[in-house]
Scaffold this motif. Structure first.
Motif, PDB file in Angstrom:
ATOM      1  N   GLU A 116      11.881  56.067  10.603  1.00  0.00           N
ATOM      2  CA  GLU A 116      12.727  56.371  11.761  1.00  0.00           C
ATOM      3  C   GLU A 116      13.657  57.546  11.504  1.00  0.00           C
ATOM      4  N   ALA A 117      13.788  57.946  10.236  1.00  0.00           N
ATOM      5  CA  ALA A 117      14.699  59.023   9.858  1.00  0.00           C
ATOM      6  C   ALA A 117      14.001  60.377   9.927  1.00  0.00           C
ATOM      7  N   CYS A 118      14.793  61.430   9.806  1.00  0.00           N
ATOM      8  CA  CYS A 118      14.285  62.800   9.786  1.00  0.00           C
ATOM      9  C   CYS A 118      14.304  63.277   8.339  1.00  0.00           C
ATOM     10  N   ILE A 119      13.161  63.208   7.707  1.00  0.00           N
ATOM     11  CA  ILE A 119      13.072  63.529   6.283  1.00  0.00           C
ATOM     12  C   ILE A 119      12.370  64.864   6.112  1.00  0.00           C
ATOM     13  N   THR A 120      13.042  65.780   5.427  1.00  0.00           N
ATOM     14  CA  THR A 120      12.413  67.051   5.112  1.00  0.00           C
ATOM     15  C   THR A 120      12.018  67.103   3.641  1.00  0.00           C
TER      16      THR A 120
END
Length: 152
Positions: A116-120
């Motif tokens: 659900e997170a924005c992982i780069t």
């Protein structure tokens, strides 16, 4: 003559329920959301259990050993933060920015939370510990909100 008046009130109430109340409740919720600023801050071992920290900024912060159990970290900037040994049990990370974030030995963190997170970028050790594969990860479409935010 009372019947048409009641009927029109019912119609307006139905319209308000279907259109207005949802928008109003969303707007009110958005306006009352706290904005916690803690960039470059040492918050080692702090207790944030059950706190609503959506829209918080923990960039470059030291949060090692802190507890975020049952907390809301939606839309939170966690880039370059040290979350090693933190308790993230039942923590909401929806659209939270995770890039170069130290998640080693984080307690209660699951692959579902990370999806659900924005992982780069995520540490390979932490990813392996969780069984998270960054190569097959598809960021949520809402992650575009981080595109123009200066970070790092």
């Amino acid at each position: 003559m009372q019947v048409p008046r009641i009927r029109s009130l019912v119609c307006y109430a139905g319209l308000a329920l279907s259109l207005g109340f949802h928008s109003v409740s969303y707007a009110v919720g958005s306006l009352s959301t706290p904005l916690y600023q803690a960039q470059n801050t040492d918050l080692t071992g702090r207790n944030f259990e059950g706190a609503n920290l959506s829209l918080a900024d923990f960039t470059h912060s030291k949060l090692s050993g802190a507890s975020f159990k049952n907390a809301n970290l939606d839309y939170t900037n966690l880039s370059l933060a040290d979350l090693s040994h933190t308790d993230l049990t039942n923590t909401s990370l929806r659209l939270a920015l995770i890039e170069f974030t130290n998640l080693s030995s984080a307690k209660g963190l699951s692959v579902d939370q990370l999806k659900e997170a924005c992982i780069t970028e995520i540490e390979p050790e932490a990813a392996a510990q969780l069984g998270f594969d960054l190569m097959s990860y598809q960021p949520p479409s809402g992650c575009l909100l981080w595109e123009h935010v200066p970070r790092g």
